[in-house]
Write a protein that holds these residues in place. Structure first.
Motif, mmCIF file in Angstrom:
data_model
loop_
_atom_site.group_PDB
_atom_site.id
_atom_site.type_symbol
_atom_site.label_atom_id
_atom_site.label_comp_id
_atom_site.label_asym_id
_atom_site.label_seq_id
_atom_site.Cartn_x
_atom_site.Cartn_y
_atom_site.Cartn_z
ATOM 1 N N TRP A 198 115.581 -49.100 -14.116
ATOM 2 C CA TRP A 198 117.217 -49.420 -15.594
ATOM 3 C C TRP A 198 117.074 -47.834 -15.689
ATOM 4 O O TRP A 198 118.193 -47.829 -16.770
ATOM 5 N N VAL A 199 116.447 -46.626 -15.937
ATOM 6 C CA VAL A 199 115.933 -45.795 -15.841
ATOM 7 C C VAL A 199 117.395 -44.579 -15.503
ATOM 8 O O VAL A 199 117.626 -44.649 -14.786
ATOM 9 N N GLY A 200 118.489 -44.489 -16.539
ATOM 10 C CA GLY A 200 119.465 -43.507 -16.290
ATOM 11 C C GLY A 200 121.034 -45.032 -15.936
ATOM 12 O O GLY A 200 122.042 -44.691 -16.079
ATOM 13 N N TYR A 201 120.682 -45.897 -15.758
ATOM 14 C CA TYR A 201 121.330 -47.280 -16.245
ATOM 15 C C TYR A 201 121.837 -47.891 -17.652
ATOM 16 O O TYR A 201 122.113 -48.921 -17.253
ATOM 17 N N ASP A 202 120.497 -47.653 -18.593
ATOM 18 C CA ASP A 202 120.606 -48.849 -19.573
ATOM 19 C C ASP A 202 121.119 -48.253 -20.642
ATOM 20 O O ASP A 202 120.824 -46.526 -21.387
ATOM 21 N N MET A 203 122.863 -48.207 -20.947
ATOM 22 C CA MET A 203 123.564 -48.310 -22.293
ATOM 23 C C MET A 203 123.484 -49.074 -23.410
ATOM 24 O O MET A 203 124.188 -48.195 -23.817
ATOM 25 N N ASP A 204 122.418 -49.866 -23.399
ATOM 26 C CA ASP A 204 122.759 -50.825 -24.572
ATOM 27 C C ASP A 204 122.256 -49.096 -25.821
ATOM 28 O O ASP A 204 121.084 -48.963 -25.545
ATOM 29 N N GLY A 205 122.651 -49.487 -26.777
ATOM 30 C CA GLY A 205 122.128 -48.660 -27.764
ATOM 31 C C GLY A 205 121.908 -46.830 -27.562
ATOM 32 O O GLY A 205 121.242 -45.998 -27.958
ATOM 33 N N ARG A 206 122.757 -46.367 -26.349
ATOM 34 C CA ARG A 206 123.007 -44.987 -25.817
ATOM 35 C C ARG A 206 124.416 -44.830 -25.771
ATOM 36 O O ARG A 206 125.125 -45.161 -25.314
ATOM 37 N N THR A 207 124.845 -43.309 -25.786
ATOM 38 C CA THR A 207 125.585 -42.835 -26.168
ATOM 39 C C THR A 207 126.207 -41.402 -24.815
ATOM 40 O O THR A 207 126.896 -41.225 -24.706
ATOM 41 N N ASP A 208 124.636 -41.044 -24.423
ATOM 42 C CA ASP A 208 124.711 -40.400 -24.162
ATOM 43 C C ASP A 208 124.220 -39.924 -22.670
ATOM 44 O O ASP A 208 123.990 -38.865 -21.781
ATOM 45 N N ILE A 209 124.524 -41.155 -22.130
ATOM 46 C CA ILE A 209 124.505 -41.441 -20.710
ATOM 47 C C ILE A 209 126.145 -41.577 -19.841
ATOM 48 O O ILE A 209 126.615 -42.110 -20.148
#
Length: 922
Positions: A198-209
């Motif tokens: 899920w490296v690069g696809y996990d948007m839970d808790g992130r806004t930088d991708i």
């Protein structure tokens, strides 16, 4: 004391004094001894760095030894030959090797603890049985910046080793099958493992991708995998026609990845990149099915030779991975899904999504939804994070890889309506046949009420239809927040109960015709849900024989899935040798499913259920305790290196540091801080109190039960590394009386002024009392824990490795000395005027909370060493001022600011050494 052996001997001498004075603290006393040497003439930071380097090297050897013991690279016997013994039917052999033993997911939570050089050294030593010796490249002094790109590259490297190892196993399967069943062997389609990331696809808790970041990663993974396929085919047949096809497709994907690497915020830039990707092109490849069919046909025509097995092995790899390095997992939060679905609730936008009415509404919407076509412009203008993820999946499935399904993980999913909302978006964009929606159960509330959730979900006709279309029901159970807020042992027991409820719900609702895919996400440490004793324990800890038996009883096929998390998790796949040994160990230690689990732990619920509830209650008291919260957050994240691209931010408001909530620190840093403070509360605490008054009967049950013994192995392994004295020692750093007394009787007169400032300043600090109270609470519980251990049979009591304990104690004492050095230097800095609302007192608060980088920035602003020189100006008139020999603030920087920075750097290297002794970061 210029060697670690000297520190260890001194610590042993000091420990003996606790018999005379129970409150005597040998760890703190050794820290004081070192501090006196450092502040006097006996030691300097150069000398301490030598000790740090020695501890670093010892910790890497401990890490190597632990890894070697876990996977046994030189002792793992191949299980392939055993599965092909005389009398074994081909169908049994086929069933064994065509169904994955495990789905392995390479995640990237912040656990990139080791530098690349350290990783290689540990991996090589674990592979060849060597021992590391101190060397400059093993120093953690120069750590790389951990970016998302760094994490992705590391994940791809680990997956590549895993792929090579899996292909070697598949090749061996074909060899043995040919020897046993020469007429049937080519019909085998081995699939011993699936890999995902899920490296690069996990948007839970992130806004930088950004959404196009995920597209770029998927394209680069496609290019890399196609190039690997081409290389593998070249090794089989250098003139094979498909090599050109594979290389051309790899180049096409690589060029598209470059297109999506830039800033695509402008419509023209995005249009150009998207149109090149979506356009028809002879080199564009979106399905491997024709290539797989061709390779298998060629293998069939080859006759009975090695080339046929090689071609079939390559086809098996293509079938497993598709057009990417691994399957991919997108992840969003339930709240993000709720926000996304409200746009489609035209008649009732304020609908309570936790209500039964919401389920009925979404059921009706699912029945009526008409798929819509989308393109990259749809992605560019979409503002909803969750909807954007579904749109991204739609573009990937249409233009990058049409064969490989995608997982959609939903964090904090507590209502069936959330899953139905995800299904609606999948169906809206025409991808429901290739997307597996997987709710995550991790919080205490989700685990407590998850059984009812699963009952309702599996009874829903629209969900049953979807599950049958996909061939599986998917759930995710997490050990991070569960371990943080429930405690590791009660979390594991709650998770297995939830898994049992899933088997029951699927059986009750006639879903026996689909598989149950259970993704257990855990880290590598005992605080994150990975059992440290053996791979057999590691595999059954998150999915126990009892839970497996529930599915077998309901005739439900089980697809177990676990995570290998970040740098720590990639270590078993750091080279081909380790990867092969790891996969072989998993195959050998994966338990067979049985309908019957006769473990008495599940029969004696009068004892085991009370045991579980009592530990959970004890852990909850810690969680809700201001004492525990203040102790864990006392240093913010200042004890830890940055080990990932997604980390908890320090509070910018100084007053907020004192009231920092545990929920402001993610699970991995939380567990890491407990290791660094010396006592993994969320693993050990509560067991002794749960046994209070019933030691003999509970000990007898735990000793008789394999699950009980496993629980105690985890707790004892953690306890063997724990030190309550260390917890108390950190509180003494803030003891005003200690600082006032230190130069008493003229022992260190040169420190009198600094100690007096510290003593006066710390009279209002609460941390001494906090750490003393926490140490007292865990001590009382620990006494009861040891009383329980005394009731266990001798063979079930794990011993203490005193060398390891003293090694950790030496590292802790050394860090205490460095912290005192930092405190003394900080209060010795000359007073400076307030600037930008930052005063000297604010800088001291930063230091005492280990916000050293922030403090150094303020000090360097107050005392700059680089400023304009008269020589910079072309002046005709002469001047004698300032004197060119004037040192300015250079002396302040040299004597105070630079030593603080260097001491803190050594502290962080010691943090890595301590984490290595525990086996992982957090």
């Amino acid at each position: 004391m210029n060697t670690v052996d000297h520190l260890s001997q001194r610590l042993q001498e000091l420990h003996a004094r606790t018999r005379e004075t129970p409150l005597f603290n040998p760890v703190f006393q050794l820290g004081l001894d070192l501090s006196r040497g450092l502040e006097g003439d006996g030691l300097d930071l150069d000398g301490l760095e030598v000790l740090v380097e020695e501890l670093e090297c010892a910790s890497l050897n401990a890490r190597t030894k632990r890894l070697r013991a876990l996977i046994q690279p030189n002792e793992t016997q191949s299980p392939v030959a055993a599965s092909c013994e005389d009398g074994v039917e081909f169908e049994s052999f086929q069933k064994r090797w065509e169904r994955p033993s495990l789905h392995a997911v390479f995640t990237a939570h912040p656990t990139f603890l080791l530098t690349p050089e350290q990783t290689r050294a540990v991996a090589n030593a674990a592979s060849d049985g060597g021992t590391l010796v101190r060397a400059p490249d093993l120093s953690g002094a120069n750590r790389p910046q951990i970016t998302l790109e760094y994490e992705h590259a590391e994940a791809m490297a680990a997956i590549a080793h895993a792929q090579t190892a899996r292909s070697a196993i598949v090749r061996e399967v074909y060899e043995h099958a040919y020897g046993c069943w020469p007429k049937q062997w080519k019909t085998l389609r081995p699939l011993p493992f699936r890999f995902a990331t899920w490296v690069g696809y996990d948007m839970d808790g992130r806004t930088d991708i950004a959404w196009y970041t995920s597209i770029r990663f998927r394209l680069s993974e496609k290019a890399q995998r196609l190039a690997r396929y081409a290389d593998e085919l070249s090794a089989i047949d250098a003139g094979h026609a498909l090599i050109k096809t594979l290389k051309g497709a790899s180049a096409h994907a690589s060029a598209s990845a470059q297109d999506f690497a830039g800033d695509l915020s402008q419509p023209k830039a995005l249009s150009d990149a998207a149109n090149r990707l979506t356009a028809d092109d002879p080199a564009k490849l979106t399905s491997l099915e024709p290539l797989i069919a061709q390779l298998e046909e060629e293998a069939e025509a080859q006759g009975k030779d090695a080339k046929a097995a090689d071609l079939l092995t390559l086809a098996a790899a293509m079938r497993a991975d598709g057009l990417g390095m691994a399957h991919i997992h997108f992840r969003v939060n339930a709240k993000q899904l709720h926000n996304a679905i409200r746009v489609h609730l035209h008649e009732s936008p304020q609908l309570d999504l936790s209500s039964k009415g919401a389920v009925a509404t979404l059921r009706g919407m699912l029945a009526k939804v008409t798929p819509k076509r989308t393109n990259f412009a749809s992605l560019a203008i979409e503002s909803s994070t969750a909807t954007r993820q579904f749109l991204a999946m739609a573009q990937i499935l249409e233009h990058i890889d049409a064969d490989t399904p995608i997982r959609m993980l939903v964090a904090e999913c507590e209502q069936p309506s959330t899953v139905l909302a995800a299904l609606y978006l999948a169906k809206l964009f025409g991808i429901e046949g290739k997307v597996d929606v997987s709710p995550l159960f991790e919080t205490e509330e989700a685990l407590e009420h998850g059984g009812r959730f699963l009952d309702a979900l599996c009874a829903e006709k629209s969900y049953q239809e979807y599950a049958r279309g996909r061939g599986r029901v998917c759930i995710q159970t997490g050990f991070s927040d569960a371990g943080r807020f429930v405690g590791q042992i009660p979390a594991s027991l709650a998770i297995e109960r939830l898994q049992g409820r899933l088997a029951q719900a699927m059986g009750k609702n006639g879903l026996n015709d689909v598989a149950a895919l259970i993704f257990n996400t855990h880290g590598e440490s005992m605080g994150r849900g990975a059992h440290p004793s053996s791979f057999a324990d590691r595999l059954t800890w998150p999915l126990s024989p009892w839970a497996r038996s529930r599915f077998h009883r309901n005739a439900i096929a089980l697809e177990p899935e676990v995570s290998f998390q970040g740098g720590d998790g990639y270590l078993p796949f750091a080279n081909d040798t380790l990867a092969r040994a790891t996969l072989m160990r998993i195959i050998a230690d994966t338990p067979e499913q049985s309908e019957v689990c006769d473990d008495p732990f599940y029969a004696r619920t009068d004892l085991s259920l009370d045991f579980y509830r009592a530990i959970r209650t004890h852990q909850r008291r810690h969680l809700h305790s201001q004492t525990y919260s203040r102790a864990v957050t006392a240093f913010g994240l200042g004890l830890l290196n940055s080990t990932g691209s997604r980390v908890s931010r320090r509070q910018s408001d100084l007053s907020a540091d004192r009231d920092m909530n545990l929920r402001q620190i993610r699970a991995i840093p939380h567990n890491s801080i407990l290791q660094q403070l010396g006592y993994p509360v969320n693993v050990i605490a509560g067991i002794g109190s749960a046994a209070d008054g019933n030691y003999e009967e509970l000990a007898a049950l735990l000793a008789e039960s394999e699950r009980g013994r496993q629980l105690m192995r985890l707790a004892q392994t953690s306890n063997a590394l724990a030190s309550i004295k260390t917890v108390a020692a950190y509180g003494e750093l803030f003891n005003s009386a200690y600082w006032a007394s230190r130069p008493y009787r003229g022992t260190e007169p040169h420190l009198s002024a600094a100690c007096e400032v510290l003593a006066e300043y710390l009279t209002k600090d609460d941390r001494t009392g906090v750490f003393r109270r926490l140490a007292s609470r865990v001590r009382v519980d620990a006494l009861k824990f040891h009383r329980l251990l005394d009731q266990l049979p001798a063979e079930e009591r794990l011993g203490f490795d005193q060398d390891t304990r003293r090694m950790i104690g030496a590292a802790q004492a050394l860090r205490l000395a460095l912290m005192q050095h930092i405190f003394l230097r900080a209060v010795s800095v000359p007073v400076f005027s307030r600037a930008n609302d930052i005063a000297r007192e604010d800088v001291l608060e930063m230091v005492f909370s280990l916000r050293i980088d922030d403090a150094l920035a303020q000090l360097r602003r107050a005392f700059p060493v680089e400023f304009p020189s008269p020589s910079d100006f072309a002046m005709d008139a002469p001047s004698d001022y300032p004197d060119a020999s004037s040192e300015g603030y250079g002396a302040i920087s040299r004597d105070y600011i630079d030593p603080i920075e260097r001491a803190y750097g050594l502290m962080l290297r010691l943090s890595v050494a301590i984490a290595n002794q525990f086996g992982a970061h957090g």
